[in-house]
Write an enzyme that holds these catalytic residues in place. Structure first.
Site, mmCIF file in Angstrom:
data_model
loop_
_atom_site.group_PDB
_atom_site.id
_atom_site.type_symbol
_atom_site.label_atom_id
_atom_site.label_comp_id
_atom_site.label_asym_id
_atom_site.label_seq_id
_atom_site.Cartn_x
_atom_site.Cartn_y
_atom_site.Cartn_z
ATOM 1 N N CYS A 134 1.631 -1.120 15.540
ATOM 2 C CA CYS A 134 1.518 -0.959 14.083
ATOM 3 C C CYS A 134 0.860 -2.185 13.463
ATOM 4 C CB CYS A 134 2.906 -0.738 13.477
ATOM 5 S SG CYS A 134 2.892 -0.528 11.682
ATOM 6 N N GLU A 180 0.819 -1.202 0.000
ATOM 7 C CA GLU A 180 0.000 0.000 0.000
ATOM 8 C C GLU A 180 0.857 1.257 0.000
ATOM 9 O OE1 GLU A 180 -2.959 -0.128 3.069
ATOM 10 O OE2 GLU A 180 -3.563 -2.169 2.584
ATOM 11 N N CYS A 193 -1.473 6.852 9.610
ATOM 12 C CA CYS A 193 -0.208 6.293 10.072
ATOM 13 C C CYS A 193 -0.443 5.066 10.937
ATOM 14 C CB CYS A 193 0.553 7.352 10.867
ATOM 15 S SG CYS A 193 2.167 6.819 11.451
#
Length: 419
Positions: free
Chosen positions: A151, A119, A384
């Site tokens: 993450c 991505e 993010c």
């Protein structure tokens, strides 16, 4: 302002409006020229019996005009164009899906060689200017090996590194997207109207860039080259979680902006959030960062950007802020506080705006430039820490992650029954 490739006449021939760029099928047994540095491409031309200066001409066509069809490179001889068409190609990664957010953010899912998905996200400045800053967040690997606890990408495991073509191709496609609408094929791009709209590049997508060193550096060389994208070295940023030996190599090999995914001000907490810290602790990381910004020319005013995700009750206390001030003493740096972007079953919450503000005030009062990153692209999972893709998890990390989720849910259910 970029200059056109130097053709036989004073300007390169233009295709008629609407004539498309041909994207060659990657499955063909051809040499992909996309991603080759000027030196690599010059060596390629020498190998096929051509003059090395042809490399500059071809690079300008590919990156300044978006041309992937050698037949349209009119300042090359007909025989060379035919030779290149037979043996070479310019093939960006295949766009499988693309999503455009209401706030202007764009996300692409690319299918790379072997069928894996990565991505890429483009984030425009929130200033409503047609020619404002447009920052592209580029991936360097399929998945990620580092498994930072906050993450989502790391929960999918690691499959492989991306090639230089697959890295720079993300930038090529992002620029091409401004020549088409959301549903239009890249094959409809008219190179006579080509513009390079992306103003900034950050190597902050999927993967750890310094663990895919050579392809990443090759791609960044093209970003900086005046014959390709001609971006300023301060507009190309590499973000690392702290691969210390490669930080020293980077200082020797290329001059780009450096960002460090820090997220904790002490080793005990960073070992938990960013596991690579167990191998390269903060003392070594800070020494490497200071080495990177050290420059005998005071006019350069180099600094490191410190990225710090704000996790409620984990790393966001006043004490943590004071520890961060002490840790960064002597390192020219600015600090970017990142509100945590939740993903399914994440064990963290986002710090409140008041807590982030208080944390920021402590840093600012200590003399640091401190900003709070605005969350963009939430509606398309482009914020993010939210990049996931669909990778073949050879580490079985996703299964382990799912098991831990089930155990947490079971434990919570048991506590609820007990009450």
């Amino acid at each position: 302002m970029s200059t056109a490739p130097t053709p036989v006449s004073s300007q390169p021939a233009r295709t008629a409006k609407g004539e498309s760029i041909r994207i060659v099928d990657e499955a063909q047994a051809k040499t992909n020229l996309l991603g080759m540095t000027p030196e690599q491409l010059a060596a390629y031309f020498k190998e096929i019996g051509e003059k090395p200066f042809r490399a500059t001409q071809v690079i300008k066509w590919i990156y300044q005009y978006g041309v992937t069809d050698f037949a349209q490179m009119t300042n090359l001889s007909k025989s060379l164009r035919e030779k290149l068409s037979a043996h070479a190609c310019v093939t960006p990664p295949k766009v499988l899906h693309r999503k455009y957010s209401d706030d202007g953010t764009r996300k692409w899912i690319f299918e790379v060689t072997g069928g894996s998905l990565v991505e890429t996200v483009l984030i425009p400045a929130d200033d409503s200017k047609a020619n404002g800053r447009k920052t592209l967040c580029i991936s360097s690997q399929v998945g990620c090996a580092l498994d930072c606890s906050f993450c989502s990408t790391g929960k999918q495991g690691f499959e492989r590194d991306l090639s230089a073509a697959e890295i720079i191709g993300q930038l090529w496609v992002a620029n091409a997207s401004y020549m088409t609408d959301e549903n239009e094929s890249l094959e409809r791009v008219d190179h006579s109207e080509w513009q390079n709209n992306v103003t900034n590049v950050v190597m902050m997508g999927m993967g750890e860039p310094l663990l895919n060193y050579k392809p990443v550096v090759s791609a960044m060389e093209l970003m900086l080259s005046d014959h390709a994208y001609g971006l300023s070295k301060r507009r190309v940023t590499l973000s690392t979680s702290g691969v210390v030996p490669k930080m020293y190599d980077l200082a020797k090999d290329i001059d780009v902006a450096l960002a460090i995914s820090l997220h904790a001000p002490n080793d005990a907490l960073r070992n938990e959030l960013v596991p690579i810290n167990k191998k390269y602790p903060l003392s070594e990381l800070m020494a490497a960062a200071k080495h990177y910004v050290n420059d005998i020319n005071p006019r350069h005013k180099k600094h490191v950007t410190i990225e710090y995700v704000m996790l409620e009750g984990v790393n966001d206390s006043d004490q943590h802020a004071h520890e961060l001030v002490a840790l960064l003493e002597g390192l020219p740096s600015k600090i970017n506080l990142i509100p945590f972007n939740p993903f399914p079953h994440a064990p963290y919450g986002r710090s409140s705006n008041n807590r982030i503000h208080a944390f920021s005030n402590i840093l600012s009062q200590a003399g640091f430039v401190c900003t709070v990153r605005q969350t963009r692209g939430d509606d398309i999972d482009a914020a993010c820490g939210q990049l996931v893709g669909q990778v073949a998890d050879r580490t079985r990390r996703q299964a382990t992650w799912q098991k831990s989720i089930a155990e947490r849910q079971q434990s919570a259910a048991g506590e609820s029954v007990a009450e």
